[in-house]
Design an enzyme around this catalytic site. Sequence first.
Site, mmCIF file in Angstrom:
data_model
loop_
_atom_site.group_PDB
_atom_site.id
_atom_site.type_symbol
_atom_site.label_atom_id
_atom_site.label_comp_id
_atom_site.label_asym_id
_atom_site.label_seq_id
_atom_site.Cartn_x
_atom_site.Cartn_y
_atom_site.Cartn_z
ATOM 1 N N HIS A 24 -8.009 -3.339 14.397
ATOM 2 C CA HIS A 24 -8.040 -2.389 13.278
ATOM 3 C C HIS A 24 -7.935 -3.151 11.956
ATOM 4 C CE1 HIS A 24 -6.531 1.501 11.291
ATOM 5 N NE2 HIS A 24 -6.212 0.571 10.414
ATOM 6 N N GLU A 25 -6.957 -4.046 11.877
ATOM 7 C CA GLU A 25 -6.762 -4.788 10.617
ATOM 8 C C GLU A 25 -7.949 -5.693 10.335
ATOM 9 O OE1 GLU A 25 -4.456 -3.579 8.923
ATOM 10 O OE2 GLU A 25 -3.531 -2.536 10.617
ATOM 11 N N GLU B 271 0.827 -1.202 0.000
ATOM 12 C CA GLU B 271 0.000 0.000 0.000
ATOM 13 C C GLU B 271 0.865 1.257 0.000
ATOM 14 O OE1 GLU B 271 -2.568 0.696 3.387
ATOM 15 O OE2 GLU B 271 -4.080 1.558 2.091
ATOM 16 N N GLU C 247 -9.675 3.836 6.498
ATOM 17 C CA GLU C 247 -8.769 4.005 7.649
ATOM 18 C C GLU C 247 -9.477 4.567 8.880
ATOM 19 O OE1 GLU C 247 -6.281 2.477 7.951
ATOM 20 O OE2 GLU C 247 -5.738 2.021 5.883
ATOM 21 N N GLY D 190 2.505 -0.045 11.170
ATOM 22 C CA GLY D 190 2.042 -0.910 12.242
ATOM 23 C C GLY D 190 1.614 -2.270 11.737
ATOM 24 N N ALA D 191 0.810 -2.262 10.680
ATOM 25 C CA ALA D 191 0.311 -3.521 10.138
ATOM 26 C C ALA D 191 -0.382 -3.243 8.812
ATOM 27 C CB ALA D 191 -0.669 -4.176 11.104
ATOM 28 N N MET D 192 -0.721 -4.309 8.098
ATOM 29 C CA MET D 192 -1.383 -4.162 6.799
ATOM 30 C C MET D 192 -2.438 -5.237 6.636
ATOM 31 S SD MET D 192 -1.544 -2.358 4.089
ATOM 32 C CE MET D 192 -2.805 -2.655 2.862
ATOM 33 N N GLU D 193 -3.590 -4.788 6.169
ATOM 34 C CA GLU D 193 -4.791 -5.621 6.194
ATOM 35 C C GLU D 193 -4.913 -6.585 5.023
ATOM 36 O OE1 GLU D 193 -4.752 -2.206 5.761
ATOM 37 O OE2 GLU D 193 -6.220 -1.591 4.264
ATOM 38 N N ASN D 194 -3.841 -7.207 4.576
ATOM 39 C CA ASN D 194 -3.952 -8.169 3.489
ATOM 40 C C ASN D 194 -4.932 -9.271 3.897
ATOM 41 O OD1 ASN D 194 -1.589 -6.813 2.346
ATOM 42 N ND2 ASN D 194 -0.456 -7.936 3.914
HETATM 43 ZN ZN LIG Z 1 -5.665 0.655 8.403
#
Ligand SMILES: [Zn+2]
Length: 913
Positions: free
Chosen positions: A333-334, A151, A356, A299-303
Amino acid sequence: MVIDSTSSAAPSPEGLAEDFLDRTNLTRDEAFARSAMVTTSEYDVHLDLSTALDPRASRYRSTTTLRFSCTRPGSWTFLDFINDGVESVVLNGRALEPAQVAGTARILLEDLAVENEVTVTGDALYSTSGEGLHRFVDPSDGQTYLYTQYEPADARRVFATFEQPDLKARFAFHLTGPADWVLASNQPPTARRDAGTDEAGRALVTVDFARTPPMSTYITTLLAGPYARWQDRWGGHPDSGAPEVPLALYCRASLAGSLDAERIFATTKAGLDYFHDLFGTPYLWGKYDQAFVPEYNLGAMENPGLVTFTEHHVFTSTATQAQYESRATTVMHEMAHMWFGDLVTMRWWDDLWLKESFADFMGTLAVAEATEFTAAWTTFANRRKGWAYLQDQYPTTHPIVADIPDLEAARQNFDGITYAKGASVLKQLVAFVGRDAFMAASRAYFARHAWANASLDDFLGALSEASGRDLRAWSGDWLRTSGVPELWVEEGGLRQAGTDPVSGAEALRPHVLKIGVFSPDDVGRLARTWGADVEVGAAGAGAWTPVAMPVAAPEAGEAPCLVLPNDEDLTYAKIRLDEPSLQAVLRYPMADALASATVWAALWNMTRDGLLPAGQFVEAVCRLAGALSEAGLYGSVLEQARTAVDRYAPASERSALRSRLGEVLVDALNTRGAGDDQQRSAARTFTRLARGAGDGALPDGAAGFLPVLRTLAGTGPDAAPDQERLAPGLEVDAEIHWLAWQALSALGHATQDELDTALAWDVSAMNTVWHRMASAARPEPAVRHAAWEAVISGVTPDGRTLSNDHLSATAAGFTASRPDLAEPYEDRFWTALEAVWSNRSNGLASRTLHGLFPSRQDAIPGTVEGQRNHPVAVAAQTWLDGHPEAPRALRRIILEETDDLLRSLRAQAANRT
Ligand SMILES: [Zn+2]
C-alpha cells in the site's frame, strides 16, 4: 465540487479576527486563497534535537527558511507553525516583531514582494500523541527514540510551513543530535559536522540531507535515535530505466531480535519489481527506507524515501500468516503511494481517496500477484469490505469524493469510505472498464501530472481516453453518492435496492458482476456448479435484471443449493441470501475460499441488520469455522461471533452463547494442529470472549473459562504447568500471556500485585501497555475512578503524561467489563466533551471520546423500534440537539458511537421476537 479560489481572496490584515493567529483549523478557502497567489520553491529546515535526551526538556529549536513567489506584491499571507514561542521572523531582510506577527499557530507575513524569503526561528514541542515529532523512551533499556508523523497537517508542529498539499517545494533538512544516533530523512545525508556537546557532555553532530524533489509538506519526515539498522539493495529495472534503489530497515534496538529483515526486504523487492512493470514510471525518490516506530497512530505512512510503520509489524510474539499478509499488504500500500499520492498528489483533502483508495486497491493487487499470499482478495472481501459496509451505514457516511471544508474534517476522513469503499469501488471499476484500460490510464496520469497535483477529473479523463467510455455517469453513480447497494435473487433475476442516506433518494448503481450456483459435492462442501456474468444497469433498468439460472426450489428432502450474487466479489453491495441459500450455507462448508468470504460477509451483514439472529450466526461459526482453510478468514469470523455474543445477542441469551462459543474455542485450542494459526486465533478470541463475561459471575457451564485463562496466563515465561493437556503446542508468549491476564483482571481474578509481577518478567514497551490496560480493568470502583481521571486529565496519578497508546489502554480497561461500574461517569462524559475536544490534539481527543463513550448497551425489555429511549441514546441525542454548532468532527464521533449503540439495540430487539 468546484471552488472559486479568487472569491475567497485574503481580506486585509486589519479585518482579521482576534484569534486568527491562534487558529489551527485551516480551512479549504484559506488554503486555496493562499495557493492562488503563492508558489513555494524551497525550504531549509534545521532542527536542534540536542535536548531530546533530557526528559525535563519539553521543546526543541526549529529554524525554517522558506523561499516563495507571490503574484500579488504588496498583499499578505500567513505561515502555519504550531509553536511554543517564536523568537524571530525575518521577511526579505526585515526583522518583524514576533509579538505582533506570531500567534500560537500562525505567522502573519505582510507586504510581500514578488520573490520572498522568510526565516522563522522558534521552539516546537516534543509530542507524546503521535502527531508531529513524537518522543518515546523505551522502558526496557531507557533509550530515547524520535520520529515524525504529519498527515494531514502536522509538519507545522515541527517547522514553519504552508501546510497544504498543493504547495509543493524542495526541502533540505538539517538535523542536530547525538553523534551516536541514527539521523535520517527522506533523502540521504550529504554532510556530517561536529556540533559540540550537550549539557551532559555527549558529542553532537549536525547532518545535512540532500534536497528533495518537489513534494508536499505532509510527506516530509525525520527519524532520530539509536535505531537498529539493516541494509540491502534492489537491483533496478532495465525495461523502465529504473536505477538501483538502496534499501534500509529500522526499528528500536530492543526489538532488533524480532525483526525478520530478510522477509521484509524480499517483499519490498517484489513490490518494486511489480510496480515498475505495472506503472511504467520508475521509482524516482532515490533510496527506500522503512522504519518501524513506537506508539504510532496508524498502520504506516508513505513518506517517500523513508516510510514509517507501526512497530506492531515487528512480531515479538508468534504471528499468524494473516499478520504476515497484513504486513505485506501495508508494505505494498505504502509503495503504491510513491506514485499515487507522492508523485501525483491531490490538490486538497476532498480528493484524499485519489491516493488512499488507489493505494488500497493496488496494494492488495500487488500482494495477490507478487507475493506468496495469493488469496489476498479473500482477506479483502472479508476484512477490508467489512470496514466499508460498517462505515457506509453510519448517519455520518459521505460520498467517496467528500466535501472537506477544513483540516478537522480532513482528519476524520481517514475512514472506511476513503480507504475500503473506495478500493472496493475501484475493483468494480476495473471490472467495468477492463484491467488494461485501467492500467493504461494510470500510466498516462503519472506521465502527465508527475511532481504536481491532480483531481478526479484528471484521472477520469485519462480513463475515458484509455477505455473509450464516458465515465461521467458511472462516476456520478458511484463516487458522488453514499450508502450500500443491496442485491438479491428474486423472480428469475437479480433485484437491486439502495437509498442514499445523505440525500434520501433512491440510488441504483451499474454493476458488472457474476452469479454463481453452488451445490453440495461428494465430500459435503458447497462447490460451484454454474456461473454467469451479469451486467446490471443503473437507475431505471437497474432495479431488476433477468438472469436465466438453472435453479428450482428444492424438493422435500433434497439438499438446498446456494445462489450467490456477487460471486468472486467484483462489486460493492450487501448480499441478501434467499431462504434456500441461507439454509445451504448454514449447513455446509464452502469449497472456494473467496466465495466463502463473500458468504460470511453476507451472514455478518444480515446479523448486524437484525435479519439473522445472533444466536444462529454464532452457531454457524461454531459448526463451520473449523473447515475454513484461510487462517485470516477463520480468525475474522471468530471475532465476529464474539461480537455477536457481546453486542447483538439479547442479554438473556448471552451467557449460553458465550458458553457454547467458549467450548468450541477450547476444543479448537486442544485439537487443532499444535502451534498452528487456527489454534492461536482460537486462543486470542477465547480470552476476549472471557473478558466480556465480566458481570461479576461467570456464565453457567463455562466453569472452564478460569482454569484455561490461568493456564494461558501462567506465572512467567516458563510456567504453564497444564499445557500438556491444554493448548498443546501453543506458544504462550507475551501476547497470549497478557490477553489472559487482561481477562482475569476484568473478571476480578487478578490482583495488582500479580499484574505487577507479571510485568516484572519483561518490562517491554508492548507489555507495559498491556499491563496498563489490565490494571485499569480491575472491577473495583476506586480503580475505575483512577482510570477515568487519568484519561480525562491525560495525566497518571503519579503525574506522568499519558502517551497516545497508554491513554487508549487506560480507556480500554475502564470499559472492559462491568458497565455498572462505569455508569456513574456517564453524566460527566457529556459535560467533559467539549473541553476535551478543545484542549487536546484531534488525535488524543478522538482516542479519549471513543474510549470513554458510555458502554451500557442492554436493550430495554418490551421496547423494540430503535430503542431511542435507552438512557445513553437519550443523553447522546440531548447533547447533539443542544450543540448544533459543535465542531463537525466532534459531532461525528458522537453520532457514530450512538449509531453503534442503536444498531446493537435493534439487533437485540429483533432477535427476541
Ligand atoms: Zn495510504
